[in-house]
Design a protein around this motif. Structure first.
Motif, PDB file in Angstrom:
ATOM      1  N   HIS A  43       0.843  -1.207   0.000  1.00  0.00           N
ATOM      2  CA  HIS A  43       0.000   0.000   0.000  1.00  0.00           C
ATOM      3  C   HIS A  43       0.879   1.259   0.000  1.00  0.00           C
ATOM      4  N   SER A  50      -6.933   1.333   5.969  1.00  0.00           N
ATOM      5  CA  SER A  50      -7.489   0.113   5.379  1.00  0.00           C
ATOM      6  C   SER A  50      -8.403  -0.553   6.393  1.00  0.00           C
ATOM      7  N   GLY A  51      -8.744  -1.805   6.128  1.00  0.00           N
ATOM      8  CA  GLY A  51      -9.597  -2.532   7.060  1.00  0.00           C
ATOM      9  C   GLY A  51      -8.833  -2.885   8.325  1.00  0.00           C
ATOM     10  N   GLY A 108     -18.620  -2.613   4.182  1.00  0.00           N
ATOM     11  CA  GLY A 108     -19.471  -1.505   4.587  1.00  0.00           C
ATOM     12  C   GLY A 108     -19.058  -0.144   4.064  1.00  0.00           C
ATOM     13  N   PRO A 123     -18.003   1.247   1.131  1.00  0.00           N
ATOM     14  CA  PRO A 123     -18.671   1.799  -0.055  1.00  0.00           C
ATOM     15  C   PRO A 123     -20.174   2.002   0.161  1.00  0.00           C
ATOM     16  N   GLU A 169     -20.643   5.190   2.127  1.00  0.00           N
ATOM     17  CA  GLU A 169     -20.348   6.328   1.247  1.00  0.00           C
ATOM     18  C   GLU A 169     -21.545   6.633   0.347  1.00  0.00           C
ATOM     19  N   GLY A 219      -4.747   2.453   0.753  1.00  0.00           N
ATOM     20  CA  GLY A 219      -5.555   1.497   1.516  1.00  0.00           C
ATOM     21  C   GLY A 219      -7.014   1.612   1.087  1.00  0.00           C
ATOM     22  N   VAL A 251      -9.880   2.373   2.390  1.00  0.00           N
ATOM     23  CA  VAL A 251     -10.692   3.548   2.736  1.00  0.00           C
ATOM     24  C   VAL A 251     -10.320   4.739   1.844  1.00  0.00           C
ATOM     25  N   ASN A 294     -12.618   6.219  -0.829  1.00  0.00           N
ATOM     26  CA  ASN A 294     -13.785   7.037  -0.488  1.00  0.00           C
ATOM     27  C   ASN A 294     -13.616   8.463  -1.055  1.00  0.00           C
ATOM     28  N   ASP A 316      -7.269  -3.802  -1.825  1.00  0.00           N
ATOM     29  CA  ASP A 316      -6.245  -4.845  -1.931  1.00  0.00           C
ATOM     30  C   ASP A 316      -6.101  -5.378  -3.361  1.00  0.00           C
TER      31      ASP A 316
HETATM   32  O1  KG4 Z   1      -7.004  -2.165   2.010  1.00  0.00           O
HETATM   33  P1  KG4 Z   1      -8.247  -3.003   2.026  1.00  0.00           P
HETATM   34  O2  KG4 Z   1      -8.846  -3.405   0.704  1.00  0.00           O
HETATM   35  O3  KG4 Z   1      -8.005  -4.309   2.867  1.00  0.00           O
HETATM   36  C1  KG4 Z   1      -7.188  -4.324   4.010  1.00  0.00           C
HETATM   37  O4  KG4 Z   1      -5.948  -4.433   3.856  1.00  0.00           O
HETATM   38  O5  KG4 Z   1      -7.780  -4.177   5.108  1.00  0.00           O
HETATM   39  O6  KG4 Z   1      -9.329  -2.210   2.894  1.00  0.00           O
HETATM   40  C2  KG4 Z   1     -10.605  -2.747   3.122  1.00  0.00           C
HETATM   41  C3  KG4 Z   1     -11.408  -1.744   3.938  1.00  0.00           C
HETATM   42  C4  KG4 Z   1     -12.761  -2.239   4.367  1.00  0.00           C
HETATM   43  O7  KG4 Z   1     -12.932  -1.966   5.742  1.00  0.00           O
HETATM   44  C5  KG4 Z   1     -13.731  -1.426   3.518  1.00  0.00           C
HETATM   45  O8  KG4 Z   1     -14.983  -1.195   4.127  1.00  0.00           O
HETATM   46  C6  KG4 Z   1     -12.953  -0.147   3.346  1.00  0.00           C
HETATM   47  O9  KG4 Z   1     -11.622  -0.558   3.146  1.00  0.00           O
HETATM   48  N1  KG4 Z   1     -13.433   0.615   2.189  1.00  0.00           N
HETATM   49  C7  KG4 Z   1     -14.005   1.826   2.286  1.00  0.00           C
HETATM   50  C8  KG4 Z   1     -14.398   2.182   0.975  1.00  0.00           C
HETATM   51  N2  KG4 Z   1     -14.026   1.172   0.121  1.00  0.00           N
HETATM   52  C9  KG4 Z   1     -13.444   0.218   0.897  1.00  0.00           C
HETATM   53  N3  KG4 Z   1     -14.226   2.621   3.347  1.00  0.00           N
HETATM   54  C10 KG4 Z   1     -14.847   3.797   3.123  1.00  0.00           C
HETATM   55  N4  KG4 Z   1     -15.277   4.187   1.905  1.00  0.00           N
HETATM   56  C11 KG4 Z   1     -15.073   3.424   0.811  1.00  0.00           C
HETATM   57  N5  KG4 Z   1     -15.495   3.828  -0.388  1.00  0.00           N
END
Ligand code: KG4
Ligand code: ZN
Length: 348
Positions: free
Chosen positions: A121, A141-142, A184, A186, A189, A281, A283, A286, A314
């Motif tokens: 990332h 990220s998550g 959650g 997306p 958002e 990451g 998030v 968004n 990811d």
């Molecule tokens: O980086 P990632 O794909 O996986 C990890 O390494 O954790 O992040 C996943 C996280 C999830 O909690 C997901 O809800 C969040 O990223 N996410 C978002 C959005 N798209 C994915 N959070 C807020 N707004 C978004 N549009």
């Protein structure tokens, strides 16, 4: 290793709920980037179930790799090295991808590179925007939420981080409370677009502390209580209320992140003076948060960089790219590298 003009690396990603395989070249070309999502498998639980994730990676990884090679018009033997996420993450899945990568490297007699998922990332913006070190990164990220000074390859300083939940986790949990889909982020958002962000005054935890640490569990609890109250009044919660809760929650997150960004910049400036702010990451996909943070960065004289959305969530292209940088620097790993569930960027 023989010296070739263009190096191509196969990257493997399996640390959470996306099975990824990609080929990236030393010319920063993404030749393929395959992601097989497990969202449908985890949807009934509104969260990632580690055992299901590990088995699903096992089931889909070979297909992902074959598709990535096919899309790159390459044979496996033409890969110059194999880079696989080897932590941090859900350990079952990490073991699947890392072992798969080790096996391929062993058979092909090519270098194996154990990639730290967070480094993937962290370096994405160098793949997409060719920025130079150093820069300030917000990794959201998550699993993680941290401000990081990216000083050079493998040299990272965490300036501040969440004391409890990550932002992605907070988004996922609030979405679950509102009975929205998974993941959650997306979903919130989308709902927030139609809501009034000033409707509910939600906490902005530790925003006034003079550091760039963050905390989101209190915000999550406040949303839980708010939703319980809304249910009490009418015994159900309407679309308008869902939109307003989503918008108010997202607003609080945005306020915390942009306030803490300013504090992170102050700390970063003690270490480096390249005014570049990168967000990465899941998030970071968004759009609302991107806008808030890019406005803030601009007001502070920082260039704001956010990779394309499919490279914020990811993916294996970021893993292959981290492999490109590591191989060029001569950092490869032994085939007995032990995957790690926990692995801070500062331990690299
Ligand atoms: O980086 P990632 O794909 O996986 C990890 O390494 O954790 O992040 C996943 C996280 C999830 O909690 C997901 O809800 C969040 O990223 N996410 C978002 C959005 N798209 C994915 N959070 C807020 N707004 C978004 N549009
Ligand atoms: Zn991630």
């Amino acid at each position: 290793m023989e010296h070739k003009l263009v190096i191509r690396i196969l990257g493997i990603e399996s640390s959470c709920d996306d099975t990824g395989a990609a080929v990236v070249s030393s010319q920063k070309k993404i030749l393929s980037n395959i992601v097989i999502s497990q969202n449908q498998e985890h949807e009934p639980f509104k969260g990632v179930v580690p055992e299901i994730a590990a088995r699903s990676h096992m089931q889909h990884l070979e297909k992902a790799i074959n598709s990535a090679l096919e899309a790159s018009n390459m044979q496996l033997s033409e890969c110059d090295a194999i880079a696989a996420t080897s932590g941090p993450g859900l350990i079952g899945g990490v073991i699947v991808g890392s072992m798969f990568g080790r096996a391929l490297a062993s058979v092909l007699k090519k270098p194996f590179i154990a990639i730290n998922h967070l480094e993937g990332h962290a370096l994405t913006a160098r793949l997409t925007n060719s920025i130079s070190y150093p820069y300030l990164l917000l990794l959201v990220s998550g699993g993680h939420c941290q401000f990081v000074a990216v000083l050079s390859l493998g040299k990272y300083r965490i300036l501040g981080q969440t004391l409890d939940d990550s932002v992605g986790e907070a988004f996922d949990k609030v979405a679950k409370m509102l009975d929205l889909g998974f993941p959650g982020g997306p979903e919130i958002e989308k709902k927030a677009k139609f809501g009034d962000k000033y409707k509910y005054n939600l906490p902005k935890p530790i925003i006034n502390q003079d550091n760039c640490h963050m905390s989101f569990s209190g915000l999550k609890t406040a949303v839980r209580l708010l939703i319980a109250g809304l249910h009490d009044a009418k015994n159900s919660i309407g679309d308008e209320e869902i939109n307003d809760v989503s918008a108010s929650f997202q607003y609080s997150i945005g306020e915390v992140l942009s306030n803490k960004m300013e504090k992170a910049i102050k700390l970063y400036q003690k270490l480096a003076n390249n005014p570049i702010f990168v967000i990465s990451g899941g998030v970071a996909s968004n759009q609302y948060l991107r806008k808030i943070l890019s406005d803030k960065a601009e007001s502070l004289g920082y260039e704001f960089i956010a990779p394309p959305i499919n490279l914020c969530t990811d993916n294996a292209a970021m893993i292959a790219y981290a492999g490109i940088e590591r191989l060029a620097a001569g950092f490869t790993n032994e085939l007995n590298f032990c995957p790690r569930a926990r692995w801070s960027l500062e331990e690299l």
